[in-house]
Design a protein around this motif. Sequence first.
Motif, PDB file in Angstrom:
ATOM      1  N   SER A 527      39.029  42.787  39.181  1.00 34.80           N
ATOM      2  CA  SER A 527      37.701  42.192  39.337  1.00 34.80           C
ATOM      3  C   SER A 527      36.903  42.318  38.042  1.00 34.80           C
ATOM      4  CB  SER A 527      36.935  42.909  40.462  1.00 34.80           C
ATOM      5  OG  SER A 527      35.586  42.479  40.508  1.00 34.80           O
ATOM      6  N   PRO A 528      36.108  41.272  37.707  1.00 35.42           N
ATOM      7  CA  PRO A 528      35.203  41.405  36.559  1.00 35.42           C
ATOM      8  C   PRO A 528      33.955  42.206  36.899  1.00 35.42           C
ATOM      9  CG  PRO A 528      34.963  39.232  37.534  1.00 35.42           C
ATOM     10  CD  PRO A 528      36.066  39.922  38.293  1.00 35.42           C
ATOM     11  N   GLU A 529      33.741  42.481  38.202  1.00 36.77           N
ATOM     12  CA  GLU A 529      32.578  43.225  38.689  1.00 36.77           C
ATOM     13  C   GLU A 529      31.264  42.673  38.111  1.00 36.77           C
ATOM     14  OE1 GLU A 529      33.988  47.540  40.153  1.00 36.77           O
ATOM     15  OE2 GLU A 529      33.406  47.490  38.060  1.00 36.77           O
ATOM     16  N   LEU A 530      31.065  41.384  38.325  1.00 38.54           N
ATOM     17  CA  LEU A 530      29.830  40.751  37.861  1.00 38.54           C
ATOM     18  C   LEU A 530      28.897  40.397  39.009  1.00 38.54           C
ATOM     19  CD1 LEU A 530      31.388  38.415  35.139  1.00 38.54           C
ATOM     20  CD2 LEU A 530      30.133  40.541  34.769  1.00 38.54           C
ATOM     21  N   LEU A 531      29.395  40.534  40.231  1.00 38.49           N
ATOM     22  CA  LEU A 531      28.564  40.313  41.407  1.00 38.49           C
ATOM     23  C   LEU A 531      28.330  41.639  42.123  1.00 38.49           C
ATOM     24  CD1 LEU A 531      30.134  37.045  42.887  1.00 38.49           C
ATOM     25  CD2 LEU A 531      28.124  37.269  41.414  1.00 38.49           C
ATOM     26  N   PRO A 532      27.169  41.815  42.767  1.00 37.91           N
ATOM     27  CA  PRO A 532      26.856  43.090  43.426  1.00 37.91           C
ATOM     28  C   PRO A 532      27.920  43.462  44.448  1.00 37.91           C
ATOM     29  CG  PRO A 532      24.904  41.705  43.311  1.00 37.91           C
ATOM     30  CD  PRO A 532      26.048  40.852  42.877  1.00 37.91           C
ATOM     31  N   PRO A 533      28.276  44.760  44.539  1.00 40.21           N
ATOM     32  CA  PRO A 533      29.269  45.202  45.533  1.00 40.21           C
ATOM     33  C   PRO A 533      28.696  45.130  46.939  1.00 40.21           C
ATOM     34  CG  PRO A 533      28.339  47.089  44.372  1.00 40.21           C
ATOM     35  CD  PRO A 533      27.800  45.866  43.691  1.00 40.21           C
ATOM     36  N   GLU A 534      29.585  45.154  47.915  1.00 40.37           N
ATOM     37  CA  GLU A 534      29.177  45.169  49.313  1.00 40.37           C
ATOM     38  C   GLU A 534      29.515  46.536  49.897  1.00 40.37           C
ATOM     39  OE1 GLU A 534      31.173  41.944  51.185  1.00 40.37           O
ATOM     40  OE2 GLU A 534      30.110  40.396  50.031  1.00 40.37           O
ATOM     41  N   ASN A 535      28.500  47.263  50.290  1.00 41.42           N
ATOM     42  CA  ASN A 535      28.680  48.622  50.812  1.00 41.42           C
ATOM     43  C   ASN A 535      29.433  49.508  49.829  1.00 41.42           C
ATOM     44  OD1 ASN A 535      27.419  47.891  53.306  1.00 41.42           O
ATOM     45  ND2 ASN A 535      29.370  46.988  53.986  1.00 41.42           N
ATOM     46  N   GLY A 536      29.146  49.326  48.534  1.00 43.55           N
ATOM     47  CA  GLY A 536      29.747  50.146  47.497  1.00 43.55           C
ATOM     48  C   GLY A 536      31.160  49.754  47.120  1.00 43.55           C
ATOM     49  N   VAL A 537      31.680  48.668  47.701  1.00 41.01           N
ATOM     50  CA  VAL A 537      33.060  48.227  47.448  1.00 41.01           C
ATOM     51  C   VAL A 537      33.037  46.921  46.680  1.00 41.01           C
ATOM     52  CG1 VAL A 537      35.234  47.542  48.546  1.00 41.01           C
ATOM     53  CG2 VAL A 537      33.848  49.378  49.546  1.00 41.01           C
ATOM     54  N   ILE A 538      34.025  46.738  45.806  1.00 39.83           N
ATOM     55  CA  ILE A 538      34.123  45.505  45.007  1.00 39.83           C
ATOM     56  C   ILE A 538      34.086  44.278  45.908  1.00 39.83           C
ATOM     57  CG2 ILE A 538      35.704  44.128  43.569  1.00 39.83           C
ATOM     58  CD1 ILE A 538      36.687  46.778  42.365  1.00 39.83           C
ATOM     59  N   SER A 539      33.180  43.342  45.594  1.00 39.80           N
ATOM     60  CA  SER A 539      33.047  42.128  46.404  1.00 39.80           C
ATOM     61  C   SER A 539      33.688  40.925  45.728  1.00 39.80           C
ATOM     62  CB  SER A 539      31.566  41.832  46.659  1.00 39.80           C
ATOM     63  OG  SER A 539      30.892  41.567  45.429  1.00 39.80           O
ATOM     64  N   GLN A 540      33.914  41.012  44.436  1.00 40.14           N
ATOM     65  CA  GLN A 540      34.412  39.874  43.660  1.00 40.14           C
ATOM     66  C   GLN A 540      35.839  40.168  43.192  1.00 40.14           C
ATOM     67  OE1 GLN A 540      32.485  39.339  39.893  1.00 40.14           O
ATOM     68  NE2 GLN A 540      32.782  37.120  39.886  1.00 40.14           N
ATOM     69  N   LYS A 541      36.804  39.610  43.904  1.00 38.21           N
ATOM     70  CA  LYS A 541      38.204  39.846  43.568  1.00 38.21           C
ATOM     71  C   LYS A 541      38.763  38.618  42.848  1.00 38.21           C
ATOM     72  CE  LYS A 541      38.870  43.006  47.456  1.00 38.21           C
ATOM     73  NZ  LYS A 541      39.605  43.289  48.712  1.00 38.21           N
ATOM     74  N   THR A 542      39.231  38.849  41.636  1.00 38.19           N
ATOM     75  CA  THR A 542      39.667  37.747  40.778  1.00 38.19           C
ATOM     76  C   THR A 542      40.723  36.880  41.443  1.00 38.19           C
ATOM     77  OG1 THR A 542      39.182  39.019  38.784  1.00 38.19           O
ATOM     78  CG2 THR A 542      40.737  37.196  38.565  1.00 38.19           C
ATOM     79  N   GLU A 543      41.708  37.495  42.087  1.00 33.01           N
ATOM     80  CA  GLU A 543      42.819  36.718  42.638  1.00 33.01           C
ATOM     81  C   GLU A 543      42.414  35.893  43.848  1.00 33.01           C
ATOM     82  OE1 GLU A 543      46.928  38.736  41.618  1.00 33.01           O
ATOM     83  OE2 GLU A 543      45.583  40.222  42.489  1.00 33.01           O
TER      84      GLU A 543
END
Length: 643
Positions: A527-543
């Motif tokens: 993930s590039p982690e450019l969008l806010p996480p959801e409940n502390g977990v990565i929300s934006q998964k590149t694949e």
Amino acid sequence: MRDGFIRAAAATPKIKVADPVHNREVVCSIIEEYERKGVELLVFPELCLSGYTCNDLFLQEVLLEQVREELENLVEFTKGKKMLVFAGLPWEHEGKLYNVAAAVCDGELLGLVTKTNMPNYSEFYELRHFTPGMETPVMTDWQDTQVPMGTNLLFSCRENPKLTVAAEICEDVWVPCPPSIRHALAGATVIVNCSASDEVVGKDSYRRELICGQSARLICGYVYANAGEGESTQDLVFSGHNIIAENGTRLAESGRFVPETVMADLDLERLNAERRRTTTYPAADRSGYQTIRFSLASSEKEQQETGKLLRYIDNRPFVPHNEQERSRRCEEIFTIQAMGLKKRLEHTGCSHVVLGISGGLDSTLALLVAARAFDMLNIPRNQIHAITMPCFGTTDRTYQNACQMTRKLGASLKEIDIKVSVTRHFEDIGHDISVHDVTYENGQARERTQILMDIANQVGGMVIGTGDMSELALGWATYNGDHMSMYGVNVSVPKTLVRHLVRYYADACGEEELKAVLLDVLDTPVSPELLPPENGVISQKTEDLVGPYELHDFFLYYVLRFGFKPSRIYRMALQAFEGEYDRETIFKWLNVFYRRFFAQQFKRSCLPDGPKVGSVAVSPRGDLRMPSDAARRIWMENLERIQ
């Protein structure tokens, strides 16, 4: 023949010495059986219609007459069969006896290839019976006409000229300058060998290396059919060791000491692409050769019925499957990357580097490479400046991994929270921070790059790029953001290989705490982690957005390495990923790959320097000189036709 593949087979019939009737019957039964299996090129051993071990019986008129009659029966039997067959026999021409391979297709004797090199040492006494064959073709009588006879014969398929077959016989390939060399230089893409190589201890290993090596040197397919059970064991034993090789790779190999037929699908388009891109491989020169046309036309239904390809298609072409080989490859790549950076540091006089550390795979690999390069130069690792720059999308997991890893490696760690500066930037340009669009994402990436560049100026160092080749192929990088650096160490490493490089380092580092961090990095979604996480977990998964990297790396390999058509890559992917991805998924992401690959070339056209580590790379100064404004229309139309 479909998509440039030709199904070839090497057969060892169980013969009877000096019984041409029986031998022809066995040969015909094999032809019939393997026609049903879709074989289009079938090769039998040397002198198989008579038996290789006839010795002085070769001088008997009755044997020669019967062999000729059985050749007539064999030719007649092939009528209506779309198969090119090579079978060995003795042939009398102008009062001399020759060891030949008859080329037969669809009820026609196309030609007789003569054996050039007659072994007359150790257990071989061929000059007692046979005359060395003529290179330049002559005409020899056959029924009420004549056919060409000689070594320099090429058999070219009307439907696909990429299938051009030439033959040599047994000893011919064992000599210092085999006929197959000039055959290939004349345009032959497949070499067949009708052989009678007896078995002695250790000979099978040499034979295997010889055939595979010849196919590699000539960039060709090589079909080797060897005599076996049924030959006289008066003094020798023949094992029926059959081999099919392609450009150095052994595709099929029989067991020994049993009559067996092996099959494989030769990839003519791959061979043609390899010759085309290898500028030191000369253009075909057919002077002194006679070309004979034949036809293998078959209906689309018949082509479909052949089913799956008889060859292994690696769904991870960048990653060796053998663990030992994979470890060796990873070590080699690490060294290439580190040596590239070492040279750049020496040349510029820099003793400091700066890189952004995110806790993701790519920046982890870049940091590991930098550490190795600094060790090579005896520069303290604390002069590697790892900068972590948390923002709106950063999760605690990646942040902690970035910090722990940097400390464990002995690099300097600096944290710069960019939320305030990016928020101010959005205010300056009038962008609503609640709108999570491309401006929202790229603004963060460019702010990070600016910080890295400025810190590099402060410490008198250079910024190390972390982006990998898969991201560059898809354009999954922010232009003048993470796309830019002063030296990109990962620029020719595909994503599927990045993962194995990090795992290799984790297993080899000998530090349990560092290994635990690296393994958690491997377990973290890309993930590039450019969008806010959801409940502390990565929300934006590149694949989820651009597709699975294992698919894209597969596409990338065959697009750049061989220039295959989309329809062909699709067919190969269906087989390679059977059970992993369905047809619709593969088609969807192949479509995405071509769309992004063409649209994003402008980013690759101005890449920073970086080391090439494998046979595929996207550097505009090396492997991929592609216009940024090329139209993708014909590729997309080819892809649409398969639906």
